[in-house]
Scaffold this motif. Structure first.
Motif, PDB file in Angstrom:
ATOM      1  N   LYS A  81       0.832  -1.200   0.000  1.00 60.01           N
ATOM      2  CA  LYS A  81       0.000   0.000   0.000  1.00 60.01           C
ATOM      3  C   LYS A  81       0.867   1.251   0.000  1.00 60.01           C
ATOM      4  O   LYS A  81       1.965   1.260   0.562  1.00 60.01           O
ATOM      5  N   LEU A  82       0.355   2.294  -0.635  1.00 61.27           N
ATOM      6  CA  LEU A  82       0.910   3.636  -0.520  1.00 61.27           C
ATOM      7  C   LEU A  82      -0.245   4.534  -0.104  1.00 61.27           C
ATOM      8  O   LEU A  82      -1.218   4.683  -0.847  1.00 61.27           O
ATOM      9  N   GLY A  83      -0.148   5.091   1.101  1.00 66.45           N
ATOM     10  CA  GLY A  83      -1.316   5.750   1.657  1.00 66.45           C
ATOM     11  C   GLY A  83      -2.411   4.713   1.822  1.00 66.45           C
ATOM     12  O   GLY A  83      -2.190   3.623   2.342  1.00 66.45           O
ATOM     13  N   GLU A  84      -3.607   5.034   1.300  1.00 65.69           N
ATOM     14  CA  GLU A  84      -4.716   4.083   1.370  1.00 65.69           C
ATOM     15  C   GLU A  84      -4.863   3.291   0.081  1.00 65.69           C
ATOM     16  O   GLU A  84      -5.841   2.556  -0.099  1.00 65.69           O
ATOM     17  N   MET A  85      -3.879   3.393  -0.824  1.00 70.86           N
ATOM     18  CA  MET A  85      -4.022   2.786  -2.152  1.00 70.86           C
ATOM     19  C   MET A  85      -3.194   1.513  -2.277  1.00 70.86           C
ATOM     20  O   MET A  85      -1.997   1.502  -1.959  1.00 70.86           O
ATOM     21  N   ASP A  86      -3.828   0.433  -2.759  1.00 73.30           N
ATOM     22  CA  ASP A  86      -3.118  -0.815  -3.031  1.00 73.30           C
ATOM     23  C   ASP A  86      -2.208  -0.620  -4.240  1.00 73.30           C
ATOM     24  O   ASP A  86      -2.656  -0.170  -5.298  1.00 73.30           O
ATOM     25  N   THR A  87      -0.939  -0.986  -4.102  1.00 70.21           N
ATOM     26  CA  THR A  87       0.008  -0.767  -5.197  1.00 70.21           C
ATOM     27  C   THR A  87      -0.325  -1.603  -6.432  1.00 70.21           C
ATOM     28  O   THR A  87       0.022  -1.215  -7.552  1.00 70.21           O
ATOM     29  N   GLU A  88      -1.023  -2.724  -6.263  1.00 71.70           N
ATOM     30  CA  GLU A  88      -1.387  -3.535  -7.430  1.00 71.70           C
ATOM     31  C   GLU A  88      -2.363  -2.812  -8.351  1.00 71.70           C
ATOM     32  O   GLU A  88      -2.508  -3.173  -9.525  1.00 71.70           O
ATOM     33  N   LEU A  89      -3.011  -1.753  -7.856  1.00 74.87           N
ATOM     34  CA  LEU A  89      -3.992  -1.033  -8.664  1.00 74.87           C
ATOM     35  C   LEU A  89      -3.353  -0.103  -9.694  1.00 74.87           C
ATOM     36  O   LEU A  89      -4.015   0.307 -10.660  1.00 74.87           O
ATOM     37  N   PHE A  90      -2.078   0.226  -9.516  1.00 76.67           N
ATOM     38  CA  PHE A  90      -1.449   1.125 -10.481  1.00 76.67           C
ATOM     39  C   PHE A  90      -1.414   0.507 -11.876  1.00 76.67           C
ATOM     40  O   PHE A  90      -1.607   1.198 -12.873  1.00 76.67           O
ATOM     41  N   ARG A  91      -1.180  -0.792 -11.940  1.00 73.89           N
ATOM     42  CA  ARG A  91      -1.202  -1.448 -13.251  1.00 73.89           C
ATOM     43  C   ARG A  91      -2.583  -1.319 -13.889  1.00 73.89           C
ATOM     44  O   ARG A  91      -2.694  -1.138 -15.112  1.00 73.89           O
ATOM     45  N   GLU A  92      -3.636  -1.404 -13.079  1.00 76.29           N
ATOM     46  CA  GLU A  92      -4.991  -1.284 -13.613  1.00 76.29           C
ATOM     47  C   GLU A  92      -5.216   0.098 -14.232  1.00 76.29           C
ATOM     48  O   GLU A  92      -5.884   0.216 -15.272  1.00 76.29           O
ATOM     49  N   PHE A  93      -4.669   1.131 -13.595  1.00 79.30           N
ATOM     50  CA  PHE A  93      -4.795   2.479 -14.150  1.00 79.30           C
ATOM     51  C   PHE A  93      -4.079   2.578 -15.494  1.00 79.30           C
ATOM     52  O   PHE A  93      -4.651   3.060 -16.481  1.00 79.30           O
ATOM     53  N   PHE A  94      -2.833   2.126 -15.539  1.00 75.97           N
ATOM     54  CA  PHE A  94      -2.061   2.220 -16.778  1.00 75.97           C
ATOM     55  C   PHE A  94      -2.689   1.377 -17.890  1.00 75.97           C
ATOM     56  O   PHE A  94      -2.718   1.786 -19.051  1.00 75.97           O
ATOM     57  N   GLN A  95      -3.197   0.207 -17.537  1.00 79.16           N
ATOM     58  CA  GLN A  95      -3.854  -0.657 -18.521  1.00 79.16           C
ATOM     59  C   GLN A  95      -5.089   0.028 -19.100  1.00 79.16           C
ATOM     60  O   GLN A  95      -5.297   0.049 -20.322  1.00 79.16           O
ATOM     61  N   ALA A  96      -5.925   0.590 -18.232  1.00 79.51           N
ATOM     62  CA  ALA A  96      -7.150   1.254 -18.685  1.00 79.51           C
ATOM     63  C   ALA A  96      -6.825   2.488 -19.516  1.00 79.51           C
ATOM     64  O   ALA A  96      -7.464   2.751 -20.540  1.00 79.51           O
TER      65      ALA A  96
END
Length: 204
Positions: free
Chosen positions: A133-148
């Motif tokens: 996590k970074l802050g309240e954000m799961d780091t695995e979600l960054f890939r989802e942003f870049f993919q979208a």
């Protein structure tokens, strides 16, 4: 003449309304890097602000998502809407440089981004983290942003963290590298005189 005409139309507004998120986004590809971002996830706000500032693309983004579940839908859908907004602002992509790349250092970290605003979406993501996590954000979600973002922006996107230890530095350098590469790729090339940067005559 063709280049000036293309510049005046390089803005877009996109809305997305689902049971999971309600999002409005506006972009100006020929802006100054201004931003007004509210996603409900502080760290995601910070990263999208970095994207705007270093790409010189003005970004307004307002999202209300189902954060009582988790941050997945909000993160992915923000990537979808921003990608669509960039694609819409580009129109037929006439006159743009098309390709961009950047190496971004941040303390001990170095990240590379190369992209082709080709109309053909693809993501290569070679980025790992030392924290969940970074802050309240799961780091695995960054890939989802870049993919979208790549999928809905019609962008072939390669992001690779070459080395680094601090997860904050790794992801921030990734967003800044995307920003600088995107700035390069969407710029109007005056030597193209409004033509498409492809022997096919189209990027769509």
């Amino acid at each position: 003449m063709g280049s000036e005409a293309a510049k005046t139309q390089r803005q877009a507004r996109v809305e997305r309304q689902t049971k999971e998120t309600q999002i409005t986004a506006k972009v100006d590809l020929d802006g100054t890097g201004r931003y007004d971002v509210s996603t409900g996830i502080g760290f995601l706000d910070h990263m999208i602000e970095q994207l705007a500032r270093h790409s010189l693309i003005d970004i307004e983004l307002d999202c209300e998502g189902d954060l009582h579940i988790d941050g997945h839908h909000t993160t992915e859908d923000c990537g979808i809407v921003l990608g669509k907004a960039v694609a819409n602002a580009l129109g037929d992509r006439a006159g743009i440089r098309r390709y961009g790349h950047a190496y971004i250092p941040m303390d001990e970290t170095l990240t590379r981004c190369a992209l082709d605003v080709s109309g053909r979406p693809y993501l290569i993501w070679k980025v790992g983290f030392t924290r969940d996590k970074l802050g309240e954000m799961d780091t695995e979600l960054f890939r989802e942003f870049f993919q979208a973002f790549a999928q809905h922006g019609g962008i072939t996107l390669h992001v690779e963290n070459l080395y680094g230890e601090n997860s904050h530095h790794i992801i921030e350098s990734s967003f800044k590298a995307l920003a600088r590469a995107l700035r390069q790729a969407v710029e109007i090339d005056p030597r193209l005189d409004g033509e498409i940067a492809s022997t096919k005559g189209t990027l769509l």
